[in-house]
Motif scaffolding. Structure first.
Motif, PDB file in Angstrom:
ATOM      1  N   PHE A 108       0.800  -1.223   0.000  1.00 22.44           N
ATOM      2  CA  PHE A 108       0.000   0.000   0.000  1.00 22.44           C
ATOM      3  C   PHE A 108       0.835   1.276   0.000  1.00 22.44           C
ATOM      4  O   PHE A 108       0.275   2.373   0.039  1.00 22.44           O
ATOM      5  CB  PHE A 108      -0.959  -0.006   1.199  1.00 22.44           C
ATOM      6  N   GLU A 109       2.167   1.169  -0.062  1.00 26.48           N
ATOM      7  CA  GLU A 109       3.006   2.367  -0.059  1.00 26.48           C
ATOM      8  C   GLU A 109       2.874   3.173  -1.344  1.00 26.48           C
ATOM      9  O   GLU A 109       2.673   4.383  -1.320  1.00 26.48           O
ATOM     10  CB  GLU A 109       4.472   1.981   0.157  1.00 26.48           C
ATOM     11  N   SER A 112      -0.303   5.270  -2.155  1.00 28.74           N
ATOM     12  CA  SER A 112      -0.530   6.367  -1.216  1.00 28.74           C
ATOM     13  C   SER A 112      -0.026   7.699  -1.741  1.00 28.74           C
ATOM     14  O   SER A 112      -0.665   8.737  -1.529  1.00 28.74           O
ATOM     15  CB  SER A 112       0.149   6.050   0.122  1.00 28.74           C
ATOM     16  N   ASN A 113       1.115   7.714  -2.434  1.00 27.17           N
ATOM     17  CA  ASN A 113       1.671   8.990  -2.901  1.00 27.17           C
ATOM     18  C   ASN A 113       0.809   9.636  -3.973  1.00 27.17           C
ATOM     19  O   ASN A 113       0.750  10.861  -4.073  1.00 27.17           O
ATOM     20  CB  ASN A 113       3.096   8.783  -3.409  1.00 27.17           C
ATOM     21  N   VAL A 115      -2.435   9.382  -4.029  1.00 28.68           N
ATOM     22  CA  VAL A 115      -3.556   9.928  -3.272  1.00 28.68           C
ATOM     23  C   VAL A 115      -3.137  11.229  -2.589  1.00 28.68           C
ATOM     24  O   VAL A 115      -3.883  12.208  -2.570  1.00 28.68           O
ATOM     25  CB  VAL A 115      -4.053   8.915  -2.222  1.00 28.68           C
ATOM     26  N   LEU A 116      -1.918  11.262  -2.043  1.00 34.76           N
ATOM     27  CA  LEU A 116      -1.432  12.452  -1.346  1.00 34.76           C
ATOM     28  C   LEU A 116      -1.427  13.671  -2.253  1.00 34.76           C
ATOM     29  O   LEU A 116      -1.852  14.759  -1.862  1.00 34.76           O
ATOM     30  CB  LEU A 116      -0.021  12.205  -0.810  1.00 34.76           C
ATOM     31  N   TRP A 124      -4.936  14.112   4.486  1.00 37.51           N
ATOM     32  CA  TRP A 124      -4.566  12.724   4.244  1.00 37.51           C
ATOM     33  C   TRP A 124      -3.646  12.175   5.336  1.00 37.51           C
ATOM     34  O   TRP A 124      -3.905  11.109   5.905  1.00 37.51           O
ATOM     35  CB  TRP A 124      -3.889  12.595   2.883  1.00 37.51           C
ATOM     36  N   ILE A 128      -4.693   9.095   8.034  1.00 41.71           N
ATOM     37  CA  ILE A 128      -4.110   7.758   8.194  1.00 41.71           C
ATOM     38  C   ILE A 128      -3.481   7.621   9.574  1.00 41.71           C
ATOM     39  O   ILE A 128      -3.443   6.520  10.141  1.00 41.71           O
ATOM     40  CB  ILE A 128      -3.097   7.440   7.075  1.00 41.71           C
ATOM     41  N   THR A 158      -2.683   0.886   7.163  1.00 39.06           N
ATOM     42  CA  THR A 158      -2.922   2.269   7.567  1.00 39.06           C
ATOM     43  C   THR A 158      -1.635   3.068   7.741  1.00 39.06           C
ATOM     44  O   THR A 158      -1.613   4.278   7.511  1.00 39.06           O
ATOM     45  CB  THR A 158      -3.738   2.313   8.873  1.00 39.06           C
ATOM     46  N   GLY A 161       1.093   4.741   4.190  1.00 42.85           N
ATOM     47  CA  GLY A 161       1.159   6.009   3.487  1.00 42.85           C
ATOM     48  C   GLY A 161       1.997   7.078   4.151  1.00 42.85           C
ATOM     49  O   GLY A 161       2.326   8.090   3.513  1.00 42.85           O
ATOM     50  N   GLY A 165       4.752   9.214   1.958  1.00 45.15           N
ATOM     51  CA  GLY A 165       3.990  10.447   1.792  1.00 45.15           C
ATOM     52  C   GLY A 165       4.720  11.653   2.331  1.00 45.15           C
ATOM     53  O   GLY A 165       4.788  12.706   1.681  1.00 45.15           O
ATOM     54  N   SER A 418       8.349   0.648  -1.553  1.00 47.14           N
ATOM     55  CA  SER A 418       7.413  -0.480  -1.481  1.00 47.14           C
ATOM     56  C   SER A 418       8.085  -1.788  -1.879  1.00 47.14           C
ATOM     57  O   SER A 418       7.889  -2.818  -1.232  1.00 47.14           O
ATOM     58  CB  SER A 418       6.184  -0.214  -2.357  1.00 47.14           C
TER      59      SER A 418
END
Length: 506
Positions: A108-109, A112-113, A115-116, A124, A128, A158, A161, A165, A418
């Protein structure tokens, strides 16, 4: 603070070609913040500006990461406080618990970026933070092995990120040769967490039996609730991007945006999202060569973080003393990390400091795999903690320095972390209880990771030097022939770190 406007110092203009200066008016996206309207700061004024930014964003980010590292690493302290016995974590069950967290974390790493950048960092990151605080709090009430595996998977999802991020977020604020020290301040919270975790676990161990909870449950509960509190505070403290930072004056915002935009390119960095930038990250050779270097540091780091209390206890100390003896190595690691970061930014080089960290890990693991006295082996743990923790900011900032284009850099750095963090999956399984007290299998595996770093680091440095030399030669030749620039500004932005005016940091 008073600024001088409509003047640019010679130092600031060195990196901008004369042809670009003549065409400033052709940059429509710079109509608000073009070179002629950017305030010029004296060195003292600029120093005060960066200090102002540091004081606003670094303390809360460091506190968030300190708690993240406490929450992921406290399982090692819990192991000494009875969780293995209480939940019947026999055989490889404890290692599987550790491994499932890291697998979820790695997967999930990278998303996340993206999304950030699409969302507000000030929403954000606290979001998290709050989510993993809730998961950590609920971990105090698990009763079975499957429940513990489940909450560790949720914790990995959770927490995933935060680190990539924040690192990406810092690259949007700081020029590339000011980056490692800030990552060092942020990541230094992890080494402080390592020391604080042992001290906190020692204190909480006396709470075992209160309210019907074991000592390990109190560790999870107290640290989880503290995380939730910090998440709520960060919601009101954290800011988004330089362009919208209300704590800066308009002149300060203009300077920071300009300084960052032209930090690694004479025409500015590409900021618009396009799928091609994501694909460019997956195709970039340097990311895939940086990943083994990252693994060579993160493998030892995960191993020593998760098992340092167990390793020290194998030297013959009881549980309370083992918890306390984990503190000094982390203090030494924090100091060395900040020294490395300061001089790496000052000298504008990364690889020699990473090499120094690898060398310390090599010596530390070699001592611990030998038949040296326990006191000497304890000294070896200092070298492992110092070498692994002090090198991480350099490894991360090195790749961040050498990727141009905000989305490409965001994806590239997350991809490095990741994939590279899968070395942590291995590290979580190699220190087996049946190998105590010498843990030869685990130490040997960590030495393998270190050896990978010694192979790939010189290769990357050699390639960077060769490319820089070729670009320098081409630039000299073009200048001698009086040739004009062959690319448009947009083409240079699209090329990013492949542009002829980009130079890789060594």
């Amino acid at each position: 603070m008073t600024y001088i406007v409509n003047t640019i110092s010679a130092d600031h203009m060195d990196s901008i070609s004369s042809e670009h200066n003549q065409r400033d008016e052709e940059r429509p996206e710079d109509s608000v913040l073009d070179l002629k309207n950017v305030p010029v700061l004296t060195p003292e004024q600029e120093k005060k500006l960066w200090r102002k930014i540091d004081l606003r964003i670094m303390p809360i980010l460091s506190l968030m990461y300190l708690l993240a590292f406490l929450d992921r690493g406290n399982i090692g302290n819990a192991a000494l406080e009875g969780i293995v016995t209480q939940l019947d974590l026999t055989g490889d069950k404890f290692n599987i618990v550790l491994m499932m967290f890291i697998i979820a974390y790695c997967l999930f790493e990278c998303p996340s970026n993206l999304v950030l950048k699409a969302m507000r960092p000030s929403r954000w990151l606290p979001g998290i933070n709050f989510a993993w605080g809730v998961v950590m709090t609920l971990s105090a009430f698990v009763k079975t092995y499957p429940q513990l595996v489940g909450v560790r998977i949720c914790l990995g999802i959770t927490e995933a990120g935060l680190f990539p991020g924040v690192v990406f977020y810092l690259t949007l604020w700081y020029p590339r040769h000011m980056l490692q020290y800030r990552i060092g301040l942020f990541f230094g919270a992890a080494t402080v967490a390592g020391a604080f975790s042992g001290l906190l676990a020692y204190g909480i161990s006396n709470m075992g039996g209160m309210e019907g909870l074991e000592a390990w449950s109190w560790i999870f509960l107290i640290e989880g609730l503290a995380t939730i509190v910090v998440a709520i505070i960060s919601l009101f403290v954290l800011v988004d991007f330089p362009e919208t930072a209300k704590f800066l004056t308009p002149e300060e915002r203009a300077f920071v945006v300009w300084r960052k935009k032209y930090d690694n390119s004479s025409v500015g960095e590409e900021k618009k999202f396009a799928a091609k930038h994501v694909w460019a990250a997956f195709q970039d050779w340097q990311i895939w060569l940086h990943i083994p270097i990252y693994m060579s540091i993160v493998g030892p780091l995960y191993g020593i973080t998760l098992f340092l209390p167990t390793i020290i206890k194998s030297f013959g100390y009881n549980t309370p003393v083992s918890q306390l003896l984990t503190i000094p190595p982390y203090i030494a690691g924090t100091i060395t990390l900040l020294v490395f970061a300061h001089y790496s930014d000052k000298l504008k080089i990364r690889s020699p400091f990473i090499l120094a960290g690898l060398t310390m890990c090599l010596i530390g693991f070699s001592i611990n795999i030998s038949t040296a006295p326990d006191g000497v082996k304890y000294f070896g743990t200092y070298l492992i903690v110092i070498g692994s923790y002090a090198s991480v900011p350099g490894v991360i900032s090195w790749l961040g320095n050498n990727l141009s284009g905000q989305y490409k850099r965001g994806v590239g750095m997350a991809l490095e972390m990741s994939v590279g963090n899968f070395s942590g999956v291995v590290a979580a399984t190699i220190y087996r209880s049946r190998d105590s007290p010498r843990f030869i299998f685990g130490h040997a595996f960590e030495l393998m990771f270190v050896g990978i770093g010694f192979i790939f680091l010189p290769i990357v440095v050699f390639i960077y030097k060769r490319i820089n030399a070729k670009r320098d030669a081409a630039e000299r030749l073009a200048r001698e022939r009086g040739e004009k620039m062959q690319y448009s500004y947009q083409e240079l932005r699209d090329l990013g770190d492949r542009a002829p005016d980009f130079r890789y940091t060594l």
